[in-house]
Design a protein around this motif. Sequence first.
Motif, PDB file in Angstrom:
ATOM      1  N   ARG A   1      26.269 -35.632 -42.411  1.00 38.23           N
ATOM      2  CA  ARG A   1      25.887 -34.234 -42.656  1.00 38.23           C
ATOM      3  C   ARG A   1      24.459 -34.155 -43.170  1.00 38.23           C
ATOM      4  O   ARG A   1      23.658 -33.332 -42.716  1.00 38.23           O
ATOM      5  CB  ARG A   1      26.846 -33.580 -43.655  1.00 38.23           C
TER       6      ARG A   1
ATOM      7  N   ASP B   1      31.701 -23.725 -37.840  1.00 38.68           N
ATOM      8  CA  ASP B   1      32.394 -22.474 -38.135  1.00 38.68           C
ATOM      9  C   ASP B   1      31.471 -21.263 -38.116  1.00 38.68           C
ATOM     10  O   ASP B   1      31.892 -20.163 -38.475  1.00 38.68           O
ATOM     11  CB  ASP B   1      33.094 -22.553 -39.504  1.00 38.68           C
ATOM     12  N   SER B   2      30.242 -21.448 -37.703  1.00 39.77           N
ATOM     13  CA  SER B   2      29.291 -20.333 -37.624  1.00 39.77           C
ATOM     14  C   SER B   2      29.200 -19.830 -36.190  1.00 39.77           C
ATOM     15  O   SER B   2      29.625 -20.494 -35.238  1.00 39.77           O
ATOM     16  CB  SER B   2      27.907 -20.791 -38.086  1.00 39.77           C
TER      17      SER B   2
ATOM     18  N   SER C   1      32.135 -28.392 -40.644  1.00 38.49           N
ATOM     19  CA  SER C   1      32.447 -26.959 -40.605  1.00 38.49           C
ATOM     20  C   SER C   1      31.267 -26.100 -41.036  1.00 38.49           C
ATOM     21  O   SER C   1      31.187 -24.930 -40.657  1.00 38.49           O
ATOM     22  CB  SER C   1      33.656 -26.656 -41.505  1.00 38.49           C
ATOM     23  N   ASN C   2      30.348 -26.665 -41.819  1.00 37.17           N
ATOM     24  CA  ASN C   2      29.170 -25.889 -42.229  1.00 37.17           C
ATOM     25  C   ASN C   2      28.383 -25.406 -41.018  1.00 37.17           C
ATOM     26  O   ASN C   2      27.691 -24.376 -41.096  1.00 37.17           O
ATOM     27  CB  ASN C   2      28.266 -26.736 -43.137  1.00 37.17           C
ATOM     28  N   VAL C   3      28.501 -26.095 -39.913  1.00 38.75           N
ATOM     29  CA  VAL C   3      27.826 -25.687 -38.676  1.00 38.75           C
ATOM     30  C   VAL C   3      28.811 -25.112 -37.665  1.00 38.75           C
ATOM     31  O   VAL C   3      28.611 -24.023 -37.124  1.00 38.75           O
ATOM     32  CB  VAL C   3      27.087 -26.885 -38.043  1.00 38.75           C
TER      33      VAL C   3
END
Length: 295
Positions: free
Chosen positions: A142, A245-246, A241-243
Amino acid sequence: MFSEPDDPEVVARMRTAHAVAGGAIGAVPEAGAVGSPREAWGWRGRTLGRPVAGPYGPGWTRVVHSPADKAGGKLWTGPEDAERALSPEMPRPHLHLVRQWTEDRDAYRAELYDRVDTGAVSSTPVLVKAADLPAAWWKELRNALVGLTRVRTNRVAVRQAYLDRAMPTYLSFLDVPVPTVPPAWSTAHGDLHWANLTAPDLCILDWEGWGLAPVGYDAALLHAYSLSVPETAEQVRRELSNVLDSDAGRFAELVVITELLQSAQRGDNTELVPALRQRAKEIAHRRPADKPTGR
């Protein structure tokens, strides 16, 4: 990595070129490397890498082939550009020497790297069994991807003209309109699959195609290459998910699915097609109010 080419002429030509490269950069293949599993072949024999003993100690020599009239451009200079542009802290093998030569209609490029002692997570880009990776590995990945997005470059990994042309074509099975303009662009590795990642110590290999791409492209590509192993695909969605889920991440997934569906028509990774199509439908029909599945 890919299998040794079926064409014996390609195999012989690339092994000869590797021997020439060794003389040019002062590196000697390790005993037993020729023809062994330690030979790393690229797509259709375009590249060949081997462990060597060289002027900087244990190393790795990679030889790239191109028709002489097509040598140059993004893929040809990618590793050298990466060595100049990326932070020394980026987990990758450092490039020490480059040599180029031409023989009739063939051009070759030899690159001498640091040796990477840890093996790739998978011998193929598509994952075939679950990857057992520690939390620290995911955290480092990450951080590396975030750091990469901050690198300024004029290199382009994915072109808008391609998206405009290909996405409506290869996503035509969806019954909703498909956008073709990403929410944002950032710098990406461009080929983040399981054969280009090592473990247990993270090292990101093969920087020839890096450049600007839709935000989330690398995470989306790694997820797509995980779809044959649902538990790992779920882990990728959770850990990145930081990327993913956008809105940008979901668009990047559609970009990657487009590319892989196109390459499947040429016979590459056809086993992924059903899962790619299903994932595209899930993304296309996700309502704004739907809750993401990440952490």
